[in-house]
Write a protein that holds these residues in place. Structure first.
Motif: not given
Length: 223
Positions: A98-115, A117-121, A159-161
């Motif tokens: 309930e406390s997680v904001t949309v901004e926190e969710w997006q920032r975490t996925y951008e930095r840690n998942v997309q971050g 994905f893109l070097p590997v790609k 899962a990505f790895v």
């Protein structure tokens, strides 16, 4: 020694990236290192003093595709190949669902998942063409962290790895993970560095398609 090894290390100015780059430099590898700030250029000098073969430094963002493509292309131009990619993610403390904001969710996925994905790609076409390479992904999260945000982010990275392993395997490109479930404040710097070096060396030298090492502060040793 890794005198003939060419490595790209993302976010190398701090944490696990810094430790990986220092260890590789001491073993004579040639390095292309990235960082968010101009500190990465000061770190380049440190790596050269450590004994790295050649060092390229880039102020680059792992969440920007153009940045990562530029880094990999520059490394290929300078070294002739890319043998290893080291990339990593940090999952910090987060609150309840309930406390997680949309901004926190997006920032975490951008930095840690997309971050990751893109070097590997960016590096995969080079490794695919040379039919060799190793992709090492390290990720750290707080001890006993079970929040919805971090748990889902960690699952996405893992899962990505595994998916990369399936696609990269036929081209003799190996994938590895160092899973760090640790509060580094609970270990002194010397002990933490020793544990990391052991885990990193193990996955670096493991010839299997998927190598996994775990560092846990609960028992203070590598699994």
């Amino acid at each position: 020694m890794r005198r003939n090894t060419a490595v790209v290390v993302t976010e190398a100015a701090e944490g696990m990236g810094r430790e990986a780059a220092l260890q590789l430099a001491a073993e004579g590898a040639s390095l292309a290192v990235t960082g968010y700030s101009e500190d990465i250029f000061l770190f380049k000098e440190v790596l050269e003093q450590k004994g790295a073969g050649r060092v390229l430094a880039f102020q680059a963002d792992v969440t920007e595709e153009n940045d990562m493509e530029h880094v990999v292309q520059a490394a290929r131009n300078a070294f002739g190949r890319v043998d290893v990619l080291v990339t990593h993610a940090y999952f910090e403390d987060s609150g309840s669902l309930e406390s997680v904001t949309v901004e926190e969710w997006q920032r975490t996925y951008e930095r840690n998942v997309q971050g990751i994905f893109l070097p590997v790609k960016a590096v995969f076409p080079a490794m695919k063409q040379q039919r060799s390479g190793k992709i090492i992904t390290a990720f750290q999260h707080p001890v006993q962290q079970k929040s919805v945000l971090n748990s889902s982010g960690l699952a996405a990275v893992e899962a990505f790895v595994h998916a990369v392993m399936e696609e990269a395997g036929p081209y003799q490109v190996q994938t590895s993970m160092v899973h760090v479930s640790i509060d580094t404040q609970s270990l002194d710097d010397v002990e933490w560095t020793k544990e990391w070096a052991r885990a990193f060396t193990t996955v670096l030298d493991d010839p299997s398609p998927m190598a996994v090492q775990r560092i846990r502060s609960e028992d203070k040793h590598v699994k």
